[in-house]
Design an enzyme around this catalytic site. Structure first.
Site, PDB file in Angstrom:
ATOM      1  N   ARG A 124       0.833  -1.210   0.000  1.00  0.00           N
ATOM      2  CA  ARG A 124       0.000   0.000   0.000  1.00  0.00           C
ATOM      3  C   ARG A 124       0.864   1.256   0.000  1.00  0.00           C
ATOM      4  O   ARG A 124       1.869   1.324   0.710  1.00  0.00           O
ATOM      5  CB  ARG A 124      -0.921   0.004   1.224  1.00  0.00           C
ATOM      6  CG  ARG A 124      -2.072  -0.980   1.094  1.00  0.00           C
ATOM      7  CD  ARG A 124      -3.025  -0.845   2.262  1.00  0.00           C
ATOM      8  NE  ARG A 124      -4.046  -1.875   2.216  1.00  0.00           N
ATOM      9  CZ  ARG A 124      -5.225  -1.734   1.612  1.00  0.00           C
ATOM     10  NH1 ARG A 124      -5.540  -0.596   1.022  1.00  0.00           N
ATOM     11  NH2 ARG A 124      -6.096  -2.733   1.617  1.00  0.00           N
ATOM     12  N   ASP A 125       0.439   2.237  -0.775  1.00  0.00           N
ATOM     13  CA  ASP A 125       1.123   3.536  -0.801  1.00  0.00           C
ATOM     14  C   ASP A 125       0.904   4.229   0.544  1.00  0.00           C
ATOM     15  O   ASP A 125      -0.202   4.208   1.102  1.00  0.00           O
ATOM     16  CB  ASP A 125       0.566   4.398  -1.942  1.00  0.00           C
ATOM     17  CG  ASP A 125       1.479   5.571  -2.267  1.00  0.00           C
ATOM     18  OD1 ASP A 125       2.075   5.584  -3.355  1.00  0.00           O
ATOM     19  OD2 ASP A 125       1.595   6.484  -1.415  1.00  0.00           O
TER      20      ASP A 125
ATOM     21  N   ASN B 297       5.374   6.675 -13.375  1.00  0.00           N
ATOM     22  CA  ASN B 297       5.955   8.005 -13.492  1.00  0.00           C
ATOM     23  C   ASN B 297       7.448   7.863 -13.803  1.00  0.00           C
ATOM     24  O   ASN B 297       8.119   7.012 -13.214  1.00  0.00           O
ATOM     25  CB  ASN B 297       5.787   8.788 -12.183  1.00  0.00           C
ATOM     26  CG  ASN B 297       4.327   9.110 -11.898  1.00  0.00           C
ATOM     27  OD1 ASN B 297       3.552   9.342 -12.819  1.00  0.00           O
ATOM     28  ND2 ASN B 297       3.943   9.101 -10.629  1.00  0.00           N
TER      29      ASN B 297
ATOM     30  N   VAL C  23      10.671   8.183  -6.288  1.00  0.00           N
ATOM     31  CA  VAL C  23      11.443   7.031  -5.808  1.00  0.00           C
ATOM     32  C   VAL C  23      12.005   6.329  -7.042  1.00  0.00           C
ATOM     33  O   VAL C  23      11.248   5.936  -7.943  1.00  0.00           O
ATOM     34  CB  VAL C  23      10.578   6.061  -4.981  1.00  0.00           C
ATOM     35  CG1 VAL C  23      11.420   4.873  -4.516  1.00  0.00           C
ATOM     36  CG2 VAL C  23       9.945   6.776  -3.784  1.00  0.00           C
TER      37      VAL C  23
ATOM     38  N   HIS D 293       8.062   1.514 -10.300  1.00  0.00           N
ATOM     39  CA  HIS D 293       6.867   1.055  -9.585  1.00  0.00           C
ATOM     40  C   HIS D 293       5.648   1.412 -10.411  1.00  0.00           C
ATOM     41  O   HIS D 293       5.579   2.470 -11.029  1.00  0.00           O
ATOM     42  CB  HIS D 293       6.776   1.686  -8.187  1.00  0.00           C
ATOM     43  CG  HIS D 293       7.044   3.157  -8.157  1.00  0.00           C
ATOM     44  ND1 HIS D 293       8.321   3.680  -8.188  1.00  0.00           N
ATOM     45  CD2 HIS D 293       6.202   4.216  -8.117  1.00  0.00           C
ATOM     46  CE1 HIS D 293       8.254   4.998  -8.158  1.00  0.00           C
ATOM     47  NE2 HIS D 293       6.975   5.350  -8.122  1.00  0.00           N
TER      48      HIS D 293
ATOM     49  N   HIS E 117       1.834   2.286 -10.108  1.00  0.00           N
ATOM     50  CA  HIS E 117       0.752   2.670  -9.201  1.00  0.00           C
ATOM     51  C   HIS E 117      -0.525   1.955  -9.654  1.00  0.00           C
ATOM     52  O   HIS E 117      -0.859   1.962 -10.846  1.00  0.00           O
ATOM     53  CB  HIS E 117       0.486   4.174  -9.276  1.00  0.00           C
ATOM     54  CG  HIS E 117       1.579   5.046  -8.754  1.00  0.00           C
ATOM     55  ND1 HIS E 117       1.551   5.626  -7.508  1.00  0.00           N
ATOM     56  CD2 HIS E 117       2.738   5.458  -9.329  1.00  0.00           C
ATOM     57  CE1 HIS E 117       2.636   6.363  -7.338  1.00  0.00           C
ATOM     58  NE2 HIS E 117       3.373   6.281  -8.419  1.00  0.00           N
TER      59      HIS E 117
HETATM   60  P1  5GP Z   1       6.335   8.337  -7.541  1.00  0.00           P
HETATM   61  O1  5GP Z   1       6.064   9.762  -7.156  1.00  0.00           O
HETATM   62  O2  5GP Z   1       7.840   8.044  -7.532  1.00  0.00           O
HETATM   63  O3  5GP Z   1       5.666   7.877  -8.789  1.00  0.00           O
HETATM   64  O4  5GP Z   1       5.680   7.452  -6.410  1.00  0.00           O
HETATM   65  C1  5GP Z   1       6.288   7.185  -5.193  1.00  0.00           C
HETATM   66  C2  5GP Z   1       5.199   6.772  -4.245  1.00  0.00           C
HETATM   67  O5  5GP Z   1       5.807   6.168  -3.118  1.00  0.00           O
HETATM   68  C3  5GP Z   1       4.360   7.939  -3.720  1.00  0.00           C
HETATM   69  O6  5GP Z   1       2.999   7.763  -4.080  1.00  0.00           O
HETATM   70  C4  5GP Z   1       4.585   7.912  -2.218  1.00  0.00           C
HETATM   71  O7  5GP Z   1       3.414   8.202  -1.485  1.00  0.00           O
HETATM   72  C5  5GP Z   1       5.054   6.478  -1.979  1.00  0.00           C
HETATM   73  N1  5GP Z   1       5.955   6.338  -0.851  1.00  0.00           N
HETATM   74  C6  5GP Z   1       7.020   7.147  -0.552  1.00  0.00           C
HETATM   75  N2  5GP Z   1       7.643   6.682   0.550  1.00  0.00           N
HETATM   76  C7  5GP Z   1       6.966   5.566   0.951  1.00  0.00           C
HETATM   77  C8  5GP Z   1       7.143   4.651   2.033  1.00  0.00           C
HETATM   78  O8  5GP Z   1       8.059   4.754   2.846  1.00  0.00           O
HETATM   79  N3  5GP Z   1       6.240   3.628   2.134  1.00  0.00           N
HETATM   80  C9  5GP Z   1       5.220   3.475   1.219  1.00  0.00           C
HETATM   81  N4  5GP Z   1       4.394   2.440   1.437  1.00  0.00           N
HETATM   82  N5  5GP Z   1       5.024   4.316   0.201  1.00  0.00           N
HETATM   83  C10 5GP Z   1       5.890   5.345   0.058  1.00  0.00           C
END
Ligand code: 5GP
Ligand code: ZN
Length: 123
Positions: free
Chosen positions: A28-29, A86, A95, A99, A101
């Site tokens: 889960r996010d 993304n 990150v 990944h 979503h």
């Molecule tokens: P991005 O912005 O790189 O596409 O998505 C990264 C996602 O990782 C974001 O939606 C953010 O909420 C999620 N995220 C960041 N840090 C953590 C974490 O420590 N644990 C979890 N479960 N999600 C995280």
């Protein structure tokens, strides 16, 4: 390697796992943008979509199939859902371990951006 999602894979950082198999895990996010929002990641560290090699094509397809399995288990596969990758700064990637979503549980709306974002930039 100093990668947040590799640490989640290793169990060094806790996360609520919703799916796992030999190639991917999903959890889960931490900041959900829908009633259900998880991230599907490969067990192999791949930094961005630009770093996908020919040998990685199977695992990337596997990530997408995992999304549909999770949607089915969560019960919203027929209503529908949104999947998003993304890439880098303009894509909103924060990150750097690829990944997917998976968002579901309500209508997502389309297009997923504001009018102001249509203005081109030079960088
Ligand atoms: P991005 O912005 O790189 O596409 O998505 C990264 C996602 O990782 C974001 O939606 C953010 O909420 C999620 N995220 C960041 N840090 C953590 C974490 O420590 N644990 C979890 N479960 N999600 C995280
Ligand atoms: Zn990683």
């Amino acid at each position: 390697m100093d990668c947040l999602f590799c640490k989640i894979l290793e169990g060094e950082i806790p996360a609520e796992r919703v799916y796992e198999d030999d190639q991917v895990i999903a959890f889960r996010d931490i900041n959900p943008q829908a009633p259900f929002h998880c991230l599907i990641i490969p067990r192999k560290h791949i930094a961005t979509l630009n770093d996908i090699a020919d040998d990685d094509r199977e695992v990337v397809g596997h990530m997408i199939q995992a999304a549909s399995k999770i949607a089915q288990r969560q019960g919203f596969d027929q209503d529908g859902y949104r999947t998003v990758f993304n890439c880098n700064t303009h894509g909103g990637q924060t990150v750097y371990h690829i990944h997917l979503h998976l968002l579901g549980g309500k209508p997502m709306g389309w297009p997923p951006y504001q009018d102001t974002l249509k203005t081109p930039v030079n960088n």
